[in-house]
Write an enzyme that holds these catalytic residues in place. Sequence first.
Site, PDB file in Angstrom:
ATOM      1  N   ASP A   1       0.855  -1.185   0.000  1.00 39.77           N
ATOM      2  CA  ASP A   1       0.000   0.000   0.000  1.00 39.77           C
ATOM      3  C   ASP A   1       0.891   1.235   0.000  1.00 39.77           C
ATOM      4  O   ASP A   1       1.690   1.438   0.922  1.00 39.77           O
ATOM      5  CB  ASP A   1      -0.890  -0.026   1.248  1.00 39.77           C
ATOM      6  CG  ASP A   1      -2.033   0.967   1.174  1.00 39.77           C
ATOM      7  OD1 ASP A   1      -2.184   1.631   0.142  1.00 39.77           O
ATOM      8  OD2 ASP A   1      -2.781   1.087   2.171  1.00 39.77           O
TER       9      ASP A   1
ATOM     10  N   ASP B   1      -2.952   2.658  -5.958  1.00 38.65           N
ATOM     11  CA  ASP B   1      -1.956   2.711  -4.886  1.00 38.65           C
ATOM     12  C   ASP B   1      -1.856   1.458  -4.022  1.00 38.65           C
ATOM     13  O   ASP B   1      -1.150   1.473  -3.004  1.00 38.65           O
ATOM     14  CB  ASP B   1      -2.226   3.923  -3.987  1.00 38.65           C
ATOM     15  CG  ASP B   1      -3.589   3.879  -3.322  1.00 38.65           C
ATOM     16  OD1 ASP B   1      -4.439   3.071  -3.751  1.00 38.65           O
ATOM     17  OD2 ASP B   1      -3.813   4.649  -2.375  1.00 38.65           O
ATOM     18  N   GLU B   2      -2.499   0.381  -4.398  1.00 41.39           N
ATOM     19  CA  GLU B   2      -2.365  -0.833  -3.593  1.00 41.39           C
ATOM     20  C   GLU B   2      -2.595  -2.079  -4.439  1.00 41.39           C
ATOM     21  O   GLU B   2      -3.281  -2.049  -5.456  1.00 41.39           O
ATOM     22  CB  GLU B   2      -3.316  -0.826  -2.389  1.00 41.39           C
ATOM     23  CG  GLU B   2      -4.778  -0.808  -2.755  1.00 41.39           C
ATOM     24  CD  GLU B   2      -5.682  -0.911  -1.535  1.00 41.39           C
ATOM     25  OE1 GLU B   2      -5.363  -1.666  -0.589  1.00 41.39           O
ATOM     26  OE2 GLU B   2      -6.737  -0.233  -1.537  1.00 41.39           O
TER      27      GLU B   2
END
Length: 355
Positions: A8, A102-103
């Site tokens: 993350d 983003d993850e």
Amino acid sequence: MRKILHIDMDAFYASVEQRDDPSLRGRPVVVAWRGARSVVCAASYEARVFGVRSAMPAVRAERLCPDAVFVPPDFVRYKAASKQVREIFLAHTDLVQPLSLDEAYLDVTVPKIASPSATESARRIRAEIREATSLTASAGIAPNKFLAKIASDWNKPDGQFVVKPGQVEAFLTPLPVSKIPGVGKVMAKKLADIGVATVGDLRGFALEELQARFGSFGAGLYRRARGIDERPVEPDQPVQSISSEDTFEQDLPLYAFEDALRRLAGKAWDATRRTPRVGRTVVLKLKTSDFRILTRSHTPDLPPASLEEFTAIALALQERVQLPAQTRYRLAGVGLAGFRDPEEAPVQPPLFESA
């Protein structure tokens, strides 16, 4: 036994802004358009100290942190950074399941780059991200996706945390039940009513009792309370839903935004034409002025065959909104869900059979 990472990026959008503009470093940055209808896309850790969070109304963020620097989002730059990070993931394993820009989940049970452990793989990946992008990431390392997701929050920002198979029960026992996916405020209240505040409390209930109270979701609660999650990392997830939504400039009554619904339906329909899969369920999403979210859906016998049919169903779903007439709405969305491969979708029979 799988070795799963959840990676993350730390305050991703805000961190990209601080990276690219040195004057923002160390300052509370809020990625959002200013205005009464805007919501926060991301907040730097300096802004989070004041209670600013993603999805919060921008006006509230400004009240909480008057000195915050508001920066309009630039998704072109965020996507470029995300692409760099994704390439690093793929250098270590082909089993990468992105969740957002983003993850992502990674299965490093058999890594492409030799590594003594999943913990070391996570450390290397984070170091490579920092070197390539000047951004930081946090990681959770665990035997499954559920545990890895929780663990990635443990040492944020710029840290990692491992849950070994023998540590699962001790790790989960003190956690609030809200850490279990799907347990929001309403479900947490229902669980509190039967004396459940932590995952350890939940573990005291038998499978049959949880199923009797909560149906199939109860079975999921039983498994998660014991750290059981058999879902594999799926690199190529098929399209499940496509939608388009918008926040109005001012709150509107239910039947005052038909033009907006038609426009949103057109955007969503155009997006569905880019996938070979066929969507069956039309979904209407609304958010009231007090931020209550509700959805209405309809699955016709045959998938919508045209924009006109899709739009008509979406508009008709307004009739199933049973809120008082004075209710005002700040957001609306239209989407198509229940996608299937073409061979699995029902087909309109011919009107006339040949003799």
